[in-house]
Motif scaffolding. Structure first.
Motif, mmCIF file in Angstrom:
data_model
loop_
_atom_site.group_PDB
_atom_site.id
_atom_site.type_symbol
_atom_site.label_atom_id
_atom_site.label_comp_id
_atom_site.label_asym_id
_atom_site.label_seq_id
_atom_site.Cartn_x
_atom_site.Cartn_y
_atom_site.Cartn_z
ATOM 1 N N ALA A 1 0.641 -1.263 0.122
ATOM 2 C CA ALA A 1 0.037 -0.193 -0.188
ATOM 3 C C ALA A 1 0.809 1.308 0.116
ATOM 4 N N ARG A 2 1.996 1.278 0.772
ATOM 5 C CA ARG A 2 2.949 2.362 0.931
ATOM 6 C C ARG A 2 3.548 2.512 -0.656
ATOM 7 N N GLN A 3 4.035 1.396 -1.039
ATOM 8 C CA GLN A 3 4.681 1.584 -2.340
ATOM 9 C C GLN A 3 3.743 2.303 -3.557
ATOM 10 N N GLY A 4 2.489 1.664 -3.276
ATOM 11 C CA GLY A 4 1.347 2.303 -4.130
ATOM 12 C C GLY A 4 1.295 3.653 -4.267
ATOM 13 N N ASN B 1 1.910 9.295 -6.133
ATOM 14 C CA ASN B 1 2.466 10.585 -6.231
ATOM 15 C C ASN B 1 3.458 10.816 -7.364
ATOM 16 N N SER B 2 4.218 9.926 -7.931
ATOM 17 C CA SER B 2 5.309 9.892 -8.857
ATOM 18 C C SER B 2 4.456 10.044 -10.385
ATOM 19 N N GLY B 3 3.155 9.834 -10.315
ATOM 20 C CA GLY B 3 2.407 9.961 -11.830
ATOM 21 C C GLY B 3 2.368 8.646 -12.390
ATOM 22 N N LYS B 4 2.880 7.519 -11.688
ATOM 23 C CA LYS B 4 3.025 6.202 -12.451
ATOM 24 C C LYS B 4 1.782 5.424 -11.743
ATOM 25 N N ILE B 5 0.560 5.684 -12.398
ATOM 26 C CA ILE B 5 -0.878 5.056 -11.879
ATOM 27 C C ILE B 5 -0.791 3.906 -12.109
ATOM 28 N N GLY B 6 -0.319 3.277 -13.251
ATOM 29 C CA GLY B 6 -0.490 1.927 -13.549
ATOM 30 C C GLY B 6 0.088 0.942 -12.563
ATOM 31 N N LEU B 7 1.255 1.438 -12.175
ATOM 32 C CA LEU B 7 2.255 0.716 -11.224
ATOM 33 C C LEU B 7 1.569 0.774 -9.766
ATOM 34 N N VAL C 1 -1.770 0.946 -9.326
ATOM 35 C CA VAL C 1 -2.912 0.036 -9.115
ATOM 36 C C VAL C 1 -2.423 -1.445 -8.937
ATOM 37 N N ALA C 2 -1.193 -1.713 -9.527
ATOM 38 C CA ALA C 2 -0.780 -3.051 -9.325
ATOM 39 C C ALA C 2 -0.494 -3.363 -7.998
ATOM 40 N N GLU C 3 0.149 -2.361 -7.220
ATOM 41 C CA GLU C 3 0.697 -2.598 -5.846
ATOM 42 C C GLU C 3 -0.546 -2.638 -4.859
ATOM 43 N N TRP C 4 -1.522 -1.744 -5.246
ATOM 44 C CA TRP C 4 -2.963 -1.800 -4.269
ATOM 45 C C TRP C 4 -3.623 -2.867 -4.522
ATOM 46 N N GLU C 5 -3.484 -3.631 -5.687
ATOM 47 C CA GLU C 5 -4.319 -5.038 -5.973
ATOM 48 C C GLU C 5 -3.361 -5.886 -5.111
ATOM 49 N N LYS C 6 -2.077 -5.784 -4.961
ATOM 50 C CA LYS C 6 -1.585 -6.987 -4.336
ATOM 51 C C LYS C 6 -1.818 -6.662 -2.653
ATOM 52 N N ALA C 7 -1.865 -5.420 -2.218
ATOM 53 C CA ALA C 7 -2.204 -5.050 -0.834
ATOM 54 C C ALA C 7 -3.554 -5.821 -0.460
ATOM 55 N N VAL C 8 -4.510 -5.451 -1.406
ATOM 56 C CA VAL C 8 -5.805 -5.980 -1.081
ATOM 57 C C VAL C 8 -5.987 -7.653 -1.207
ATOM 58 N N THR C 9 -5.319 -8.284 -2.195
ATOM 59 C CA THR C 9 -5.183 -9.777 -2.071
ATOM 60 C C THR C 9 -4.645 -10.190 -0.842
ATOM 61 N N LEU C 10 -3.431 -9.714 -0.303
ATOM 62 C CA LEU C 10 -2.855 -10.220 0.823
ATOM 63 C C LEU C 10 -3.880 -10.049 2.106
ATOM 64 N N ASP C 11 -4.382 -8.866 1.981
ATOM 65 C CA ASP C 11 -5.179 -8.505 3.399
ATOM 66 C C ASP C 11 -6.473 -7.807 2.899
ATOM 67 N N PRO C 12 -7.645 -8.648 2.541
ATOM 68 C CA PRO C 12 -8.742 -8.077 2.292
ATOM 69 C C PRO C 12 -9.397 -7.017 3.256
ATOM 70 N N LYS D 1 -9.832 1.222 -0.847
ATOM 71 C CA LYS D 1 -10.426 2.767 -1.175
ATOM 72 C C LYS D 1 -9.249 3.374 -2.273
ATOM 73 N N TRP D 2 -8.023 3.348 -2.221
ATOM 74 C CA TRP D 2 -7.101 3.888 -2.912
ATOM 75 C C TRP D 2 -7.174 3.225 -4.477
ATOM 76 N N LEU D 3 -7.511 1.967 -4.521
ATOM 77 C CA LEU D 3 -7.371 1.164 -5.695
ATOM 78 C C LEU D 3 -8.602 1.461 -6.424
ATOM 79 N N ALA D 4 -9.759 1.691 -5.759
ATOM 80 C CA ALA D 4 -11.019 2.008 -6.685
ATOM 81 C C ALA D 4 -10.724 3.500 -7.328
#
Length: 357
Positions: A257-260, A265-271, A273-284, A291-294
């Motif tokens: 979630a922190r990496q996402g 903030n760096s403008g790399k929105i695709g990366l 989204v990928a990090e927040w998807e991993k965060a939600v998969t590990l801990d629903p 919230k930030w993923l949506a």
């Protein structure tokens, strides 16, 4: 203690941050930052209308979104872009120390001004209209009277301390009372009571009352032909909680979630989204990451649509390299491969790459 007319509590509202806007002419104005999205541009349909003389600002230049303590500025496809501390960004989280430039207009966040000097200072209570303020001398007299009563009680407690009864010796105070003849003394209240076994008392040998019968093994009982009593089955263990998340998975979810947020903030929105998807998969249960993923998925869809339309416009006016960049963005960040925009962008990309520059 009964509250007096002067013991009034003043509840002050929490001070919200403001947005300071400095126009190209040097004139500044203050706009309150409220929760939600505030659009910015020269167009009259924006929530914050910029100076019409600032032609380097677009009609729909940017938007500022407030979500609790997080404030994010997003470029809405402006011509000259959005600069945060001198660096052009697509979107970035800003704080009170950052300077945002849109055209020749400069904005920054500033905490709301403190109450004016005419307001009552902290700790001072102001009586409501119509209530007379009591003089201070009466309150001093009340405090002195209460102190005198307290000293009187302390003196009485000290002088009456010698009349207290002396404690009895341990041998007399703790000696148990003798039990009457013929009665069995009661056991300790906290000690467990022995429960006689019905089968052992029935089979005790004659002449030996109170003596328990020896324990006969189950194998001997079965060998002698007697039916062995069936033991109760142990209770089934409770079902495992499959919804529990291990501490290691929860910690890894927080790291993603922190990496996402860093990528966002760096403008790399695709990366991001990928990090927040991993965060939600590990801990629903990681609600912040969900919230930030949506939110990021919605913004990414808007960006895909924007690059798709700009790619079509660039191809129409024979700007091949610009069209290639736009269609590549759509192909790389498209979430649904069955989306018509993605399929059409892939077709245009193949045609442009096959053409010679």
């Amino acid at each position: 203690m009964t509250p007096t007319d002067n013991d009034l509590t003043i509840i002050r509202p929490r001070l919200a941050p403001n947005l300071v806007v400095r126009d190209p002419s040097g004139k500044t104005r203050i706009v309150p930052l409220l929760t939600g999205e505030m659009t910015i541009g020269r167009g009259p349909d924006n929530a914050l209308v910029l100076d019409q003389a600032d032609h380097s600002a677009s009609r729909h230049h940017a938007a500022i979104t407030v979500d609790g303590p997080v404030v994010v500025v997003t470029d809405r496809g402006s011509t000259n872009g959005v600069l945060v501390n001198g660096e052009r960004v697509e979107r970035a989280a800003i704080t009170s120390g950052d300077e945002v430039q849109m055209g020749k207009t400069v904005l920054w966040i500033e905490a709301a001004a403190a109450p004016s000097a005419s307001a009552s200072p902290p700790g001072q209570c102001v009586p409501p209209p119509g209530v007379a303020k009591k003089p201070r001398s009466s309150r001093v007299v009340l405090y002195l009277a209460a102190l005198a009563v307290l000293l009187l009680f302390l003196g009485l407690a000290l002088f009456s301390g010698d009349d207290e009864p002396q404690p009895q010796p341990a041998s007399e105070a703790t000696a148990p009372a003798a039990a009457p003849a013929g009665e069995v003394p009661p056991s300790d209240a906290g000690a467990p009571q022995a429960v006689p076994d019905a089968t052992s008392s029935a089979t005790a040998p004659a002449g030996e009352p109170g003596k328990a019968a020896p324990v006969v093994p189950d194998s001997a009982v079965k060998a002698g032909g007697a039916a062995a009593p069936e033991s109760a089955a142990p209770p089934a263990p409770p079902p495992a909680d499959t919804s529990a998340v291990s501490a290691e998975a929860a910690e890894k979810s927080l790291d993603h979630a922190r990496q996402g947020m860093f990528f966002y903030n760096s403008g790399k929105i695709g990366l991001a989204v990928a990090e927040w998807e991993k965060a939600v998969t590990l801990d629903p249960k990681n609600g912040q990451a969900a919230k930030w993923l949506a939110r990021a998925e919605g913004e990414l869809d808007q960006l895909v649509d924007k690059h798709y339309r700009e790619g079509l416009a660039a191809e129409k006016y024979s700007r091949r390299d610009e069209a290639l960049n736009h269609f590549r963005f759509v192909a790389e960040h498209c979430r649904d491969r069955a989306d018509e925009r993605c399929l059409d962008a892939a077709r245009h990309l193949g045609q442009l790459e096959g053409k010679k520059p």
